[in-house]
Design an enzyme around this catalytic site. Structure first.
Site, PDB file in Angstrom:
ATOM      1  N   SER A  37       0.917  -1.044  -0.270  1.00 28.25           N
ATOM      2  CA  SER A  37       0.388  -0.455   0.170  1.00 28.25           C
ATOM      3  C   SER A  37       0.971   1.145   0.067  1.00 28.25           C
ATOM      4  O   SER A  37       1.743   1.210  -0.722  1.00 28.25           O
ATOM      5  CB  SER A  37      -1.001   0.036   0.767  1.00 28.25           C
ATOM      6  OG  SER A  37      -2.247   0.667   1.235  1.00 28.25           O
ATOM      7  N   ASP A 183      -5.884  -3.567  -2.629  1.00 24.02           N
ATOM      8  CA  ASP A 183      -4.935  -3.330  -1.399  1.00 24.02           C
ATOM      9  C   ASP A 183      -4.536  -4.427  -0.648  1.00 24.02           C
ATOM     10  O   ASP A 183      -4.715  -5.616  -0.540  1.00 24.02           O
ATOM     11  CB  ASP A 183      -5.221  -2.196  -0.725  1.00 24.02           C
ATOM     12  CG  ASP A 183      -4.546  -1.447   0.100  1.00 24.02           C
ATOM     13  OD1 ASP A 183      -3.080  -2.188   1.008  1.00 24.02           O
ATOM     14  OD2 ASP A 183      -4.934  -0.285   0.435  1.00 24.02           O
TER      15      ASP A 183
END
Length: 705
Positions: A37, A183
């Site tokens: 991320s 993610d």
């Protein structure tokens, strides 16, 4: 071997920059990097040779309030697009296909985010692949279809960064190597095992910036429940990763306090906290410092010598399914034979994306023999090319006068190579309407166009005398015609046309203040429109001008031929924390007397709010307004919502009155309101008072005009 692990945490990941600054000060080289991320963003940039100081500067230059709004600034999109967005909200757009209606896969597509990644790692100097970086790098993502942990160790660096940061539901997934990726924090937010496997790291330096779990009493609503659920999933995989740490490893969890994952405007504040955390771990870190000469040799390997911006020999547009590549090329202003202009290219790509046909659009700079190719890759929406949009409005003056309208628009796009579009709109509610048009550009750049159109509308219109509604008329309007015009880039258009109208009005209830009529008219029209407002309903800068004229070449028997002209001007200007919005309008007959069906009206919110909607009707009018607005809250990232307080002073004058014969001369109105932009358009709640308007009027409005 030293492995650097940078965890995910949204805006809290700004702390990674401060940690890197301390590692540089202590002369600690790393042999491989794994990131998830926001850690993928910082780790990918660092592996590409971008220094922490450069990252700080890039973050400082970004407008984090708008980067999650994929569209171009409103004053940079076509006037036609503005008209559609102002009436049919783009957030409520669905694709129409064989499988029925489909909605987009994320609140935002991540277009601006991806272009920011390109700029951050200097993609304009050449496309960067993970396997070609000076350091082994792994970025972690999650396959949203299978839940599989996907470790990206090759391929496009910026694509991998974008995939690792795709928060489910907020940012659209990325298609990559047969996976639909979101993610990586869902499966491996602090990927310690990855650096053990990737470079045989004997020492791990790990930084965890994940959001802490909420206390039970803090979980009080839907958003907090969803956030806590994600935090629980993340903490479970983080706990498994942290169990892999040994006595030689260095683990840091900066105390980021109330900085949340969406506080992107506070990333530099997070960087300072990260720097303090790494400084506090100096004793553990200095065990891995190396002599100056050795560190500089590592740094030299990490940072290639600076390169000049390439001269673009050819701009090449990738193949598309239905969007005309020539139209895309016309919108890219980069000239062949000149150095690449990255800021302008980014603006061009955002404007192309904002036309509404693409899922995303990206670029790469590719050497080919002795040439440098700027390759632009538009990816069309999987939803398209046919779309359905919705809009609505609700109004009440708390005195029994209210209305509602729900509308839908079908838009069939790219019916031919020049981009012909067929629109059909239907509205039900207080005003019932159907409208259709065929918009046909005449060139690849879509500057010249023709547009046949037709529609019908019916509604009830109140007629007033001495402030009282004394009659309700049912009106019917059928119109058709054709126009031809020219677009002035993003600023506006001019057009000429011919319009035929059939208008009827009959008394529904009350006194027949005006006679029942049926009026047929037809003749040429002319319009000029300029619109540089940055926002449609709450502009902070720009101007808006509309000039419209009509000449009745033929009329019904017993009617007098007439002409009409109307001018409307608005301007917005920001002065410190205040926003000033001014308006001026004038309309009248150019000759003859306007028939009942063509009368102007004043009254209602933003048209003399101290009077009832359309209370004052006549054959000529003038109107002016000045608003002072103040933003009471900052825009919320991803949602963009902000609360505005406003004061408004208005004045209007109607001549050749057909209703309210005593309201001669200028009629002032003063009021105040609270307002916000919402998923359904602007929201207003306010009040106004006019000397001749029968006391203070409160009103509520939400939706688009």
């Amino acid at each position: 071997m030293i492995g650097l692990v940078l965890g995910g945490g949204g805006a809290r990941g700004g702390a990674h920059i401060g940690v890197l600054e301390v590692l540089e000060q202590l002369r600690i080289p790393v042999d491989c990097i794994a990131g998830t991320s926001m850690g993928a963003l910082v780790g990918g940039a660092y592996a590409a040779g971008i220094e922490p100081a450069q990252m700080r500067e890039s973050i400082k230059q970004v407008d984090w309030d708008t980067i999650f709004d994929d569209s171009a600034e409103r004053d940079e999109v076509s006037y036609r697009r503005k008209q559609l967005d102002d009436r049919f909200f783009s957030a409520l757009e669905f694709g129409i296909g064989e499988g029925g209606l489909r909605y987009r896969e994320g609140a935002v597509a991540g277009q601006k985010i991806k272009l920011f990644f390109n700029s951050l790692v200097r993609s304009e100097l050449g496309e960067k692949s993970i396997e070609e970086l000076p350091l082994p790098l792994t970025l972690i993502a999650t396959d949203i279809g299978t839940g599989e942990r996907v470790a990206m160790r090759s391929g496009s660096l910026t694509s991998a960064m974008r995939a690792s940061m795709s928060v489910p539901g907020a940012i659209a997934p990325v298609q990559r190597d047969g996976h639909k990726l979101v993610d990586g924090g869902l499966v491996d937010n602090v990927p310690i095992q990855e650096v053990r496997d990737r470079c045989g790291a004997e020492v791990v330096i790990a930084v965890n910036v994940g959001s802490p779990l909420l206390k039970p009493e803090q979980v009080t609503g839907l958003l907090s429940v969803v956030g806590q659920m994600v935090n629980l999933l993340t903490e479970q995989n983080v706990s498994r990763s942290l169990a892999l740490l040994g006595p030689r490893d260095v683990y840091m969890r900066p105390e980021l306090g109330d900085i949340t994952a969406v506080d992107f405007g506070r990333q530099l504040e997070a960087a300072e906290i990260g720097k303090a955390a790494a400084t506090a771990a100096t004793a553990a870190l200095t065990r891995y410092s190396v002599p100056e000469a050795e560190y500089q040799a590592w740094r030299t390997r990490m940072q290639p010598p600076p390169a000049k911006l390439p001269k673009v020999d050819e701009v090449r547009i990738a193949d598309t399914r239905y969007v005309n590549p020539h139209t895309v090329r016309e919108a890219v202003s980069q000239k062949e034979g000149e150095p690449l202009d990255v800021p302008q290219l980014n603006k061009d790509l955002i404007a192309i994306y904002s036309a509404g046909d693409l899922q995303n659009i990206d670029y790469s700079v590719v050497p080919e023999r002795e040439k440098t190719i700027l390759r632009v890759t538009p990816v069309e929406k999987t939803l398209g090319p046919d779309y359905l949009r919705f809009g609505l409005n609700l109004y009440s003056d708390f005195r029994g006068d209210s209305n509602f309208n729900i509308r839908a628009l079908t838009r069939r796009t790219w019916l031919n190579a020049l981009g012909g579009e067929w629109l059909t709109a239907v509205q039900i509610g207080s005003t019932q309407q159907i409208y259709t048009e065929f918009w046909q550009p005449l060139d690849a750049g879509q500057r010249w166009f023709v547009k046949p159109f037709g529609g019908a509308r019916t509604e009830n219109v109140g007629l007033f005398s001495n402030g009282d509604r004394i009659a309700e008329y049912r009106t019917y309007v059928a119109e058709g015609g054709a126009e031809a015009g020219v677009n002035f880039g993003a600023y506006g258009l001019a057009k000429l046309g011919w319009r035929e109208s059939n208008k009827r009005g009959t008394v529904e209830t009350g006194t027949a203040l005006l006679p029942s009529v049926r009026q047929l008219t037809g003749g040429p029209t002319a319009s000029l429109a300029i619109d540089t407002y940055d926002f449609a309903f709450f502009p902070t800068r720009g101007v808006k001008l509309n000039l419209d004229g009509f000449e009745a070449a033929h009329v019904s028997d017993g009617m007098e031929k007439f002409g009409s002209a109307q001018a409307r001007l608005g301007a917005a200007y920001t002065l410190g924390d205040l926003i000033l919005v001014g308006k001026a309008e004038h309309g009248q007959s150019t000759h003859g007397t306007l028939p009942v069906s063509e009368l102007y009206s004043l009254g209602g919110p933003r048209r003399l709010a101290g009077f009832a909607p359309n209370q004052i009707a006549g054959g000529a009018y003038a109107y002016g307004s000045l608003e002072v607005q103040y933003k009471l809250t900052r825009a919320i990232p991803l949602l963009g919502l902000s609360l505005i307080g406003g004061l408004q002073a208005e004045a209007g004058k109607m001549r050749k009155l057909s209703t309210e014969p005593t309201l001669t001369g200028w009629q002032p109105s003063f009021g105040a309101y609270l307002a916000s932009n919402t998923a359904f358009g602007p929201f207003y709640v306010g009040f106004a008072n006019a000397k001749n308007g029968k006391g203070t009027r409160f009103y509520f409005f939400v939706g688009t005009p």
